[in-house]
Design a protein around this motif. Structure first.
Motif, PDB file in Angstrom:
ATOM      1  N   VAL A   1       2.994  -0.355   4.525  1.00  0.00           N
ATOM      2  CA  VAL A   1       2.962   1.355   4.140  1.00  0.00           C
ATOM      3  C   VAL A   1       4.003   1.710   4.497  1.00  0.00           C
ATOM      4  O   VAL A   1       4.649   1.604   4.784  1.00  0.00           O
ATOM      5  N   ALA A   2       3.503   3.034   3.560  1.00  0.00           N
ATOM      6  CA  ALA A   2       5.226   3.721   3.677  1.00  0.00           C
ATOM      7  C   ALA A   2       4.828   4.992   5.016  1.00  0.00           C
ATOM      8  O   ALA A   2       3.783   5.965   5.997  1.00  0.00           O
TER       9      ALA A   2
ATOM     10  N   ALA B   1       5.821   5.285 -14.532  1.00  0.00           N
ATOM     11  CA  ALA B   1       4.631   4.111 -14.925  1.00  0.00           C
ATOM     12  C   ALA B   1       4.185   3.062 -13.264  1.00  0.00           C
ATOM     13  O   ALA B   1       3.357   2.607 -13.496  1.00  0.00           O
ATOM     14  N   SER B   2       5.148   3.524 -12.159  1.00  0.00           N
ATOM     15  CA  SER B   2       4.978   2.797 -11.041  1.00  0.00           C
ATOM     16  C   SER B   2       3.787   3.136 -10.047  1.00  0.00           C
ATOM     17  O   SER B   2       3.628   2.957  -8.748  1.00  0.00           O
ATOM     18  N   LYS B   3       2.993   4.476 -10.484  1.00  0.00           N
ATOM     19  CA  LYS B   3       2.119   4.676  -9.531  1.00  0.00           C
ATOM     20  C   LYS B   3       0.110   4.586 -10.288  1.00  0.00           C
ATOM     21  O   LYS B   3       0.021   3.031  -9.991  1.00  0.00           O
ATOM     22  N   SER B   4      -0.083   5.752 -10.578  1.00  0.00           N
ATOM     23  CA  SER B   4      -1.966   4.974 -10.015  1.00  0.00           C
ATOM     24  C   SER B   4      -1.699   4.018 -12.289  1.00  0.00           C
ATOM     25  O   SER B   4      -3.038   3.032 -12.063  1.00  0.00           O
ATOM     26  N   LEU B   5      -1.500   3.998 -12.528  1.00  0.00           N
ATOM     27  CA  LEU B   5      -0.659   2.911 -14.030  1.00  0.00           C
ATOM     28  C   LEU B   5      -0.629   1.303 -13.401  1.00  0.00           C
ATOM     29  O   LEU B   5      -0.358   0.641 -14.717  1.00  0.00           O
TER      30      LEU B   5
ATOM     31  N   LEU C   1       0.846  -1.499  -0.090  1.00  0.00           N
ATOM     32  CA  LEU C   1      -0.160   0.272   0.293  1.00  0.00           C
ATOM     33  C   LEU C   1       1.123   1.119   0.077  1.00  0.00           C
ATOM     34  O   LEU C   1       0.355   2.770   0.324  1.00  0.00           O
ATOM     35  N   ASP C   2       2.078   0.840  -0.366  1.00  0.00           N
ATOM     36  CA  ASP C   2       2.980   2.233  -0.450  1.00  0.00           C
ATOM     37  C   ASP C   2       2.734   2.812  -2.062  1.00  0.00           C
ATOM     38  O   ASP C   2       2.364   2.616  -2.726  1.00  0.00           O
ATOM     39  N   PRO C   3       2.701   4.287  -2.045  1.00  0.00           N
ATOM     40  CA  PRO C   3       2.428   5.432  -2.686  1.00  0.00           C
ATOM     41  C   PRO C   3       3.040   5.301  -4.038  1.00  0.00           C
ATOM     42  O   PRO C   3       4.438   5.704  -4.579  1.00  0.00           O
ATOM     43  N   GLY C   4       3.468   3.924  -4.554  1.00  0.00           N
ATOM     44  CA  GLY C   4       4.641   4.016  -5.264  1.00  0.00           C
ATOM     45  C   GLY C   4       5.981   3.020  -4.718  1.00  0.00           C
ATOM     46  O   GLY C   4       6.146   4.066  -4.183  1.00  0.00           O
TER      47      GLY C   4
ATOM     48  N   PHE D   1       1.987   8.227   8.812  1.00  0.00           N
ATOM     49  CA  PHE D   1       2.393   7.381   7.596  1.00  0.00           C
ATOM     50  C   PHE D   1       1.137   7.973   6.186  1.00  0.00           C
ATOM     51  O   PHE D   1       0.726   8.251   6.591  1.00  0.00           O
ATOM     52  N   ARG D   2       1.322   6.645   5.433  1.00  0.00           N
ATOM     53  CA  ARG D   2       1.143   7.322   4.032  1.00  0.00           C
ATOM     54  C   ARG D   2       0.533   6.122   3.393  1.00  0.00           C
ATOM     55  O   ARG D   2       1.282   5.052   3.628  1.00  0.00           O
TER      56      ARG D   2
END
Ligand SMILES: Cc1ncc(COP(=O)(O)O)c(C=O)c1O
Length: 390
Positions: free
Chosen positions: A333-334, A196-200, A9-12, A345-346
């Motif tokens: 999580v980040a 590439a590694s986020k919402s895509l 669940l990290d933001p990328g 935390f994010r």
């Protein structure tokens, strides 16, 4: 350790589909072959769809070219700025988090930079931007979804200011493009970029730029860094190649991922991301936690990344107890970046997560906090999430 599957669940980077992963194991081909050109074209078509159809009603917005880059989004940030300022110029950079600051730092290597800066997590007043941008401004840079704080900065309002002064407007849509609305024309965006590694939901290592026809007229390829000369990238893109050796497996995987995005359709994808982000926000608040930022004016919460303040008892050095508790449940999580380390935390809801992943994220955070001695109302949190997810 939990025997449930690992949940990232990290933001990328974010989880990648089996099809996208498997595509990377196909036999190697030359980056100058017709087979590769077909891969590039599929990825480019998918990216152009995403960049120009990120609206709730499916209307298209913006005309231009998507370029694939052999490097992560920071390379795209540098390529955009360096090609627009040539051997100097004036950049106004908006800074309210890690990535806004990175944009300013990148620009400082190539131009004279005026920062419009507030504390990380605060909203940048549009009036401050109006005061900083003049007819001498060549480029305005900003980050749409500031991944470090969970804020969605007001691209539309800032774009209007940039256009009024005929400054090129460069927007980092790394954690918004592919997951939230992004309106090239209406927001006066000249160059947009994403990773590439986020919402895509593709693997990390490559990124993309969307360059409008208006931006292309302003490129100064000769003075841009050799590897990032966008005039040359545009020429080679016409035959569906990059100027140098392409990361063949990563491009293949990106092609598969963006085709899946197009299959879902951006309007539906935006709605899904907005639903999951609000489920996370409302669940964490019902749990008794505070969201890190408190947006003001036209700034909003990000619909892809949620940043939450850590309760006093698990902040600073004690934050490790919380993150260990999350990891023990096979979830990641980040934490916070730079001075926000140990303070927040994010969690991300980018890509192809489903409602059960959101529920598990909420439950895991609640259980890890409870283990660390925090009185977290996990039941109320799950009820709040369910109200959104239903
Ligand atoms: C908003 C934003 N911009 C730029 C980047 C830069 O990406 P990288 O460090 O992978 O080059 C990131 C990475 O998380 C990001 O979230």
């Amino acid at each position: 350790m939990s025997d449930e599957d690992f949940l990232l669940l990290d933001p990328g980077p974010v989880p990648v589909s089996d099809a996208a992963l498997e595509s990377m194991a196909e036999p190697m081909i030359s980056h100058r072959s017709a087979e590769f050109e077909a891969v590039y074209e599929r990825a480019q078509d998918g990216l152009e769809y995403v960049f120009t159809t990120s609206t709730l009603d499916g209307e298209t917005t913006g005309s231009g070219t998507a370029l694939l880059l052999d490097g992560t989004a920071t390379m795209a940030m540098e390529a955009a700025v360096a090609n627009l300022v040539g051997s100097g110029g004036n950049v106004v950079a908006l800074v309210n988090g890690t990535y806004g600051r990175r944009f300013a730092r990148v620009a400082e290597r190539h131009a004279s930079v005026t920062r419009v800066e507030v504390e990380w997590g605060e909203s940048i007043p549009v009036a401050d931007v109006e005061a900083a941008v003049t007819d001498a401004t060549d480029v305005v840079t900003m980050v749409h979804s500031e991944t470090s704080t969970g804020l969605l900065n007001p691209v539309s309002e800032v774009g209007a200011v940039a256009r009024e002064h005929d400054a090129a407007f460069v927007v980092d849509g790394v954690t918004s493009v592919g997951g939230d609305a992004f309106e090239i024309d209406e927001w006066h965006v000249d160059v947009a970029l994403t990773d590439a590694s986020k919402s895509l939901a593709a693997p990390p290592g490559v990124s993309a730029l969307f360059v409008t026809d208006r931006a292309v007229e302003r490129f100064d390829g000769e003075r841009a860094p050799f590897y990032e000369d966008l005039d040359r990238h545009l020429r080679t893109a016409e035959r569906h190649q990059t100027p140098f050796t392409s990361a063949v497996p990563l491009f293949r995987s990106l092609a598969v991922a963006v085709e899946a995005v197009a299959d879902e359709g951006m309007p539906e994808r935006i709605r899904r991301h907005r639903t999951y982000a609000s489920a996370f926000r409302e669940a964490f608040e019902a749990m008794g936690l505070d969201l890190f930022a408190d947006p003001d004016g036209p700034t909003r919460y990000s619909n892809t990344v949620t940043a939450v303040s850590l309760p006093e008892a698990v902040s600073g050095d004690d934050a490790a107890d919380f993150f260990d508790g999350v990891a023990a449940r096979n979830v990641s999580v980040a934490g916070g970046q730079a001075h926000l380390d140990g303070r927040i935390f994010r969690v991300s809801n980018m890509g192809d997560l489903d409602g059960d992943d959101v529920r598990r994220g909420v439950e895991t955070v609640g259980a890890a906090l409870t283990d660390a001695g925090i009185d977290a109302d996990v039941e109320a949190a799950l009820v709040a999430a369910e109200e959104r997810l239903d």
